[in-house]
Design an enzyme around this catalytic site. Structure first.
Site, PDB file in Angstrom:
ATOM      1  N   TYR A 223     -13.057  38.913 -21.109  1.00  0.00           N
ATOM      2  CA  TYR A 223     -12.175  37.757 -20.924  1.00  0.00           C
ATOM      3  C   TYR A 223     -11.709  37.745 -19.478  1.00  0.00           C
ATOM      4  CZ  TYR A 223      -8.137  34.635 -21.567  1.00  0.00           C
ATOM      5  OH  TYR A 223      -7.230  33.612 -21.472  1.00  0.00           O
TER       6      TYR A 223
ATOM      7  N   ASP B 225     -13.187  42.364 -12.399  1.00  0.00           N
ATOM      8  CA  ASP B 225     -11.940  41.792 -12.889  1.00  0.00           C
ATOM      9  C   ASP B 225     -11.040  42.970 -13.263  1.00  0.00           C
ATOM     10  OD1 ASP B 225      -9.845  40.815 -14.337  1.00  0.00           O
ATOM     11  OD2 ASP B 225     -11.030  39.455 -15.574  1.00  0.00           O
TER      12      ASP B 225
ATOM     13  N   LYS C 200      -1.243  41.071 -14.023  1.00  0.00           N
ATOM     14  CA  LYS C 200      -0.455  42.047 -14.788  1.00  0.00           C
ATOM     15  C   LYS C 200       0.365  42.995 -13.912  1.00  0.00           C
ATOM     16  CE  LYS C 200      -3.670  41.416 -18.594  1.00  0.00           C
ATOM     17  NZ  LYS C 200      -3.100  40.710 -19.710  1.00  0.00           N
TER      18      LYS C 200
HETATM   19  C1  LIG Z   1      -9.362  41.168 -17.786  1.00  0.00           C
HETATM   20  C2  LIG Z   1      -8.531  39.932 -17.738  1.00  0.00           C
HETATM   21  N1  LIG Z   1      -8.806  38.996 -16.831  1.00  0.00           N
HETATM   22  C3  LIG Z   1      -8.075  37.862 -16.727  1.00  0.00           C
HETATM   23  C4  LIG Z   1      -7.032  37.633 -17.576  1.00  0.00           C
HETATM   24  C5  LIG Z   1      -6.230  36.369 -17.457  1.00  0.00           C
HETATM   25  O1  LIG Z   1      -4.976  36.674 -16.945  1.00  0.00           O
HETATM   26  P1  LIG Z   1      -3.735  35.680 -17.209  1.00  0.00           P
HETATM   27  O2  LIG Z   1      -3.433  35.769 -18.668  1.00  0.00           O
HETATM   28  O3  LIG Z   1      -2.655  36.241 -16.331  1.00  0.00           O
HETATM   29  O4  LIG Z   1      -4.151  34.339 -16.781  1.00  0.00           O
HETATM   30  C6  LIG Z   1      -6.719  38.571 -18.551  1.00  0.00           C
HETATM   31  C7  LIG Z   1      -5.603  38.334 -19.487  1.00  0.00           C
HETATM   32  O5  LIG Z   1      -5.369  39.046 -20.416  1.00  0.00           O
HETATM   33  C8  LIG Z   1      -7.493  39.754 -18.638  1.00  0.00           C
HETATM   34  O6  LIG Z   1      -7.246  40.680 -19.548  1.00  0.00           O
END
Ligand SMILES: Cc1ncc(COP(=O)(O)O)c(C=O)c1O
Length: 428
Positions: free
Chosen positions: A144, A239, A267
């Site tokens: 994700y 990511d 985060k």
């Molecule tokens: C690995 C990863 N990338 C991107 C995101 C998206 O981040 P946000 O919820 O701050 O938009 C998340 C959210 O949980 C994530 O776990």
């Protein structure tokens, strides 16, 4: 435990907010029941609207690595707020946090702050496309990267929990530029790259996946992709929204000793305020506006309150790196306790862990990718989740999520958690 007030608040919320929540992962759709409304939190504990106290294993889905209401972060935000909350003009603190982040993370020269992990990943992809002049990207099933269109193709996390890994509303034109590979399957990546030679701008991955439970990259997998990217002129995007400033000071790049071309954050970097960021070497970052032609912007990007929280958080992690060791030891202790307890039962299970990310899957097959993660028994997970909740332990309300430990957890909290597991599995 009683959740009368939470349920009443949820009913009210559902009248005016779709599904009663502002982010689907908060809903209890996958496990049944109503979500719990939180009044406050401190350290490792959540306190809900009915007065229940819960040991927290989601840490706001990652950010609260030092526990809730961490003093230096709270004070930094309060002091900053007194001076104004947003100017839409540059502030010194943006440079301070940028300098610190660049000094902590390997292989980056510049960093741009945004407001969420979604924005960070979306911008990273645009930058990769602008830099390479190519259009396609490869992502992995079950990973994700936020809710922007390009990523909602076999997405993990809430998208798969709620049965819409491929979201309606994503145009077929966008979907065709996102190619899908299987996690831990290097040969699959090689085939996709060969079939789309010269067309792939970037391969984006969670270097340790946390959105289909916790999945660890097998030896040689990320290294193999790194080589493919080097040979084919493809940018490798880590990511690190979950893993950044959590697995190590320098995130997964440092822990796994693999360099990415672009890294995204979220985060922890915001200390619990809405912050994301993406970073790379100068030659890539200098393609961004106003230096270069790739446009990316944000009214509240680099917001002073968010930067103050992030700076206080990163400063602590930078100055006390033993926190990472302590967190790893606590998570290893929990892992060991879970292993001892679950191995006494009759249920098939798998425990995956790296650093302070851990997940339990009720299946007898090793969980190495989306397919094997999806084989976990969801009915068992539901009962496990609610059983743990009744014992005062808050786990992610989905088997497709990693648990995040925070350093405020004491060994007594971990023992209480392990005891709860041994009671709960007897009733499953
Ligand atoms: C690995 C990863 N990338 C991107 C995101 C998206 O981040 P946000 O919820 O701050 O938009 C998340 C959210 O949980 C994530 O776990």
């Amino acid at each position: 435990m009683i959740y009368k007030r939470s349920s009443a608040l949820f009913a009210q919320a559902s009248e005016v907010i779709p599904g009663g929540v502002n982010s689907p992962v908060r809903a209890f759709k996958a496990v049944g029941g109503d979500p719990i409304f939180i009044k406050k939190a401190k350290g490792a504990y959540l306190y809900d609207e009915d007065g229940n106290e819960l040991i927290d294993y989601i840490a706001s889905w990652g950010p609260m690595i030092l526990g809730h209401a961490y003093g230096p972060v709270i004070n930094a935000v309060i002091e900053k707020a007194k001076k104004g909350t947003s100017f839409g003009m540059p502030t010194e603190i943006e440079t301070e946090i940028a300098q610190l982040a660049v000094s902590m993370v390997p292989n980056i020269d510049k960093i741009r702050f945004v407001n969420s992990g979604t924005e960070a990943c979306m911008s990273a992809i645009r930058l990769a496309r602008g830099y390479t002049g190519r259009e396609k990207i490869i992502k992995f099933a079950g990973c994700y990267h936020g809710h922007s269109d390009s990523f909602l193709i076999q997405a993990g996390s809430g998208a798969v929990t709620f049965g819409s890994p491929n979201s309606p509303g994503v145009t077929s034109g966008t979907a065709k530029d996102t190619l899908l590979a299987n996690y831990n399957d290097l040969e699959n990546v090689r085939q996709i790259v060969a079939a789309n030679k010269g067309e792939i701008a970037a391969i984006i991955i969670e270097p340790v996946a946390g959105n289909m439970g916790c999945i660890i990259p097998e030896e040689g997998f990320l290294e193999g992709i790194r080589s493919i990217c080097d040979e084919e002129g493809i940018l490798f995007i880590f990511d690190e929204v979950m893993t950044g400033f959590r697995l190590a000071k320098g995130g997964a790049q440092e822990l796994l000793k693999i360099n990415a071309d672009i890294v995204t954050f979220g985060k922890v970097i915001g200390g619990g305020l809405p912050v994301g960021a993406f970073a790379a070497r100068n030659e890539i970052m200098n393609h961004l506006a106003p230096l270069g032609p790739v446009y990316q912007a944000g009214t509240l990007s680099g917001n002073p309150l968010a930067m103050a929280a992030g700076l206080a958080m990163l400063t602590t992690l930078n100055e006390t790196p033993e926190i990472f060791t302590s967190l790893n030891e606590k998570t290893a202790y929990l892992h060991n306790g879970l292993e001892n307890t679950l191995s006494n039962g009759i249920l098939p299970y798998q425990i995956n862990r790296l650093g302070s990310m851990i997940s339990v899957h009720f299946t007898d097959e090793a969980v190495i990718d989306f397919k094997t993660s999806a084989k976990g028994n969801n009915d068992t997970f539901k009962k496990f989740f609610h059983g743990m909740l009744s014992q005062g332990i808050y786990l992610p309300p989905s088997a497709f999520e990693s648990w995040f430990l925070n350093d405020a957890l004491s060994y007594a909290d971990l023992d209480k958690t392990i005891d709860a597991v041994s009671k709960v599995i007897k009733e499953l």
